[in-house]
Design a protein around this motif. Structure first.
Motif, PDB file in Angstrom:
ATOM      1  N   TYR A 556      -2.389  14.433  15.766  1.00  0.00           N
ATOM      2  CA  TYR A 556      -3.597  13.675  15.454  1.00  0.00           C
ATOM      3  C   TYR A 556      -4.775  14.609  15.216  1.00  0.00           C
ATOM      4  N   SER A 557      -5.779  14.077  14.513  1.00  0.00           N
ATOM      5  CA  SER A 557      -7.037  14.796  14.320  1.00  0.00           C
ATOM      6  C   SER A 557      -7.734  14.935  15.660  1.00  0.00           C
ATOM      7  N   SER A 558      -8.118  16.151  15.982  1.00  0.00           N
ATOM      8  CA  SER A 558      -8.525  16.467  17.344  1.00  0.00           C
ATOM      9  C   SER A 558     -10.020  16.687  17.495  1.00  0.00           C
ATOM     10  N   HIS A 559     -10.473  16.465  18.735  1.00  0.00           N
ATOM     11  CA  HIS A 559     -11.849  16.743  19.129  1.00  0.00           C
ATOM     12  C   HIS A 559     -12.158  18.230  19.129  1.00  0.00           C
ATOM     13  N   ARG A 560     -11.148  19.080  19.215  1.00  0.00           N
ATOM     14  CA  ARG A 560     -11.384  20.517  19.394  1.00  0.00           C
ATOM     15  C   ARG A 560     -12.233  21.104  18.265  1.00  0.00           C
ATOM     16  N   ALA A 561     -12.042  20.607  17.028  1.00  0.00           N
ATOM     17  CA  ALA A 561     -12.821  21.145  15.919  1.00  0.00           C
ATOM     18  C   ALA A 561     -12.865  20.136  14.785  1.00  0.00           C
ATOM     19  N   ARG A 562     -14.026  19.485  14.628  1.00  0.00           N
ATOM     20  CA  ARG A 562     -14.271  18.682  13.431  1.00  0.00           C
ATOM     21  C   ARG A 562     -15.170  19.526  12.531  1.00  0.00           C
TER      22      ARG A 562
END
Length: 602
Positions: A556-562
């Protein structure tokens, strides 16, 4: 984005390490007496994705959750980052102070809270990639190396409320125990250091997700392919999924469910999303394995963000060739999806747009072959050179050998299908040809890859080796800078500064250009580089590979780096070109060359 292999030799060296449990004296429950313990402990092999044994680890199973594995925070840290551990201090009243080499945290086991004033540092494993590196994005491709990270603000207090989701953090007076998948979700990073448990073995990915590029290994998920699921796993699995996606999703901006999920949490968002959401929720909470898989597919539709998020458990588990299970699953899954589509016609619009992008790719591929030639990566027309660059990926083994002094520098003769080699060869040919004034980089059918290669290109084209992003959990904005071996001599030194390209750069883009195919034009546009074609397809988040509670994998698309542009804006909406092109003009090199000259003549 994807993330590349690195230095986990240390993990292999400690294969003989056995992480044992606390003593019986320490492991008594609150009633006291060894005979009254409310759990059992079992020792399990720790393996890599090739099923090589690395060691063993002790897992705990409580009587009220007999099929849900727990692990102590100390053992998890030791397993994931060999040579480090967590010191645990009992503060009383169910509270524990946790200290590892990088930061501190506090766990309240009565209220099931995790609190840290530097969550990124506490969960940092990037020092295994490059010593001293903070928790940022880097694929460890040797042509670049991490240099610095500026975070604003420097630190942020993070409180993760597991109790709100019914996830129980436990303790025994000496140590703190998390459900295995829950603590893995807490730690998994942009390099995709992760772990999984299938009931028989614990698998860690020594090379991050690149150990799993071909999908989850069959030995890992085959034991999980059963007709039914246990009651405790059904309950925990759904709660953990809700917690993880609500808190750790990157919220790129386009998925059907994400606005509601951000405001209310995944569970309530599903309940509020009409029959499509309610059906998905019911399937995810089913004891029937085939319904559960079908629910993971309908959830994937609700969270579709262009290609980064795939909660569909058939996607990265490579189960499509597993006879009997797929023979049973396929008609059930297809019927459930068909029913879901009747409840969610808005997804069919999204699905059609995705199919249109794929059709565009086929059309552009055919036009390229017709006008330039089949498998032609470099050509020249007049004063304009052209390079077809289709993936931000490379055969990094050859590059690693070169940088270690163990082999020659990769060349187009030895690596004709290596996209990085193709790119470098094209740049060198154009730079060394006195007739060439314009250079076209064709990323119109590029679906992404490694951000390391994006950094290499922004450094070469614009002398800007930086990456800008935000952490959507902490709210921090980041500027990460890198050293780039611009002359590719295997060293990072002052000679790299002397490398300058005397070329007018133009980049071909389209709606198929996604992820790193979106990041590169986003950066170059801000740096004043010419873009031609059609608006890019977006894709702004670092991707994480996570284990489901029962051991399957999803991403999934992660909070770590948008990812952001230089103005701090999310780039998921896509990047507009400076010149719009009709499909038939993409590979008219002379015409594109004239537009590039026009752009730089302004």
């Amino acid at each position: 984005m994807k993330h590349y292999k690195t230095l986990w030799l240390m993990m292999m060296i400690v294969g003989c390490l056995t992480m044992t449990s606390c003593s019986d004296k320490d492991d008594q429950d609150s009633r006291g007496g060894d005979e009254e313990k409310n759990y059992v402990e079992r020792l399990y092999p720790v393996v890599d994705p090739m099923n090589n044994t690395l060691g063993t680890v002790m897992l705990r199973f409580y009587n009220d959750m007999p099929t849900v594995a727990y692990i102590s925070v100390s053992h998890f840290q030791e397993m994931m980052y060999p040579g480090t551990t967590i010191q645990v201090q009992n503060l009383g009243n169910g509270k524990y102070a946790l200290t590892n080499p990088f930061a501190t945290a506090e766990v309240d086991t009565q209220n099931d809270l995790f609190v840290s004033n530097d969550y990124e540092a506490f969960t940092n494993m990037m020092g295994m990639v490059q010593p001293g590196m903070p928790n940022t994005t880097y694929d460890a491709l040797p042509i670049i190396r991490w240099k610095s990270l500026d975070a604003s603000p420097k630190q942020v207090d993070v409180t993760l409320d597991y109790g709100k989701y019914g996830i129980d953090i436990r303790e025994d007076g000496t140590n703190v125990y998390f459900p295995f998948a829950t603590i893995t979700d807490l730690y998994v990073d942009g390099y995709m250091h992760m772990a999984d448990f299938n009931g028989e073995v614990v698998m860690v990915a020594p090379n991050g997700a690149y150990s799993l590029d071909a999908g989850y290994p069959r030995f890992l998920f085959t034991p999980l392919l059963k007709d039914t699921r246990t009651d405790d796993m059904v309950d925990y699995s759904y709660k953990n999924l809700c917690f993880t996606l609500t808190n750790f999703f990157g919220y790129p901006g386009r998925a059907l469910l994400e606005k509601s999920m951000k405001e209310k949490g995944l569970d309530q968002a599903l309940q509020d999303y009409g029959k499509a959401g309610q059906m998905t929720r019911e399937l995810l909470k089913s004891k029937n394995m085939y319904d559960y898989f079908s629910g993971s597919a309908t959830l994937s539709c609700l969270l579709f963000d262009g290609g980064h998020t795939h909660t569909d458990l058939t996607y990265i588990n490579n189960i499509d060739t597993l006879g009997n299970f797929m023979l049973t699953l396929k008609p059930i899954r297809e019927a459930k999806l068909k029913e879901f589509y009747t409840y969610c016609p808005e997804y069919l619009t999204i699905k059609q747009a995705d199919e249109d992008d794929r059709a565009l790719r086929k059309e552009l591929d055919a036009l390229r072959e017709e006008k330039i030639g089949k498998n032609v990566r470099y050509t020249k027309v007049g004063n304009t050179a052209y390079c077809h660059f289709d993936l931000f990926l490379c055969d990094d083994l050859g590059w690693r050998k070169f940088y270690k002094g163990e082999g020659p520098k990769p060349t187009i003769e030895d690596y004709p299908d290596d996209w990085l080699v193709i790119l470098i060869d094209a740049i060198e040919k154009a730079q060394n040809d006195p007739e060439v004034k314009n250079f076209i980089l064709d990323t119109s059918t590029n679906g992404g890859g490694s951000s390391d290669i994006v950094i290499f290109l922004t450094s070469m084209f614009a002398n800007k080796p930086d990456l800008y992003y935000e952490n959507t959990l902490t709210g921090q904005r980041m500027k990460c800078s890198y050293d780039v071996d611009r002359n590719l001599d295997g060293k990072f030194d002052e000679k790299d500064r002397d490398v300058k390209l005397d070329l007018n750069i133009g980049v071909l883009i389209s709606s198929y250009s996604f992820s790193c195919g979106n990041l590169l034009p986003a950066m170059l546009k801000d740096y004043g580089i010419c873009l031609l074609g059609k608006k890019t397809g977006g894709g702004s988040c670092c991707v994480l590979y996570n284990p489901s509670a029962d051991g399957f994998g999803y991403r999934y698309s992660s909070h770590r780096a948008r990812l952001n542009n230089l103005k701090g804006q999310n780039i998921d909406g896509g990047i507009e070109p400076d010149y719009q092109l009709e499909n038939g003009d993409f590979f008219d090199i002379a015409k594109v060359g004239r537009l590039i000259e026009q752009f730089y003549a302004k």
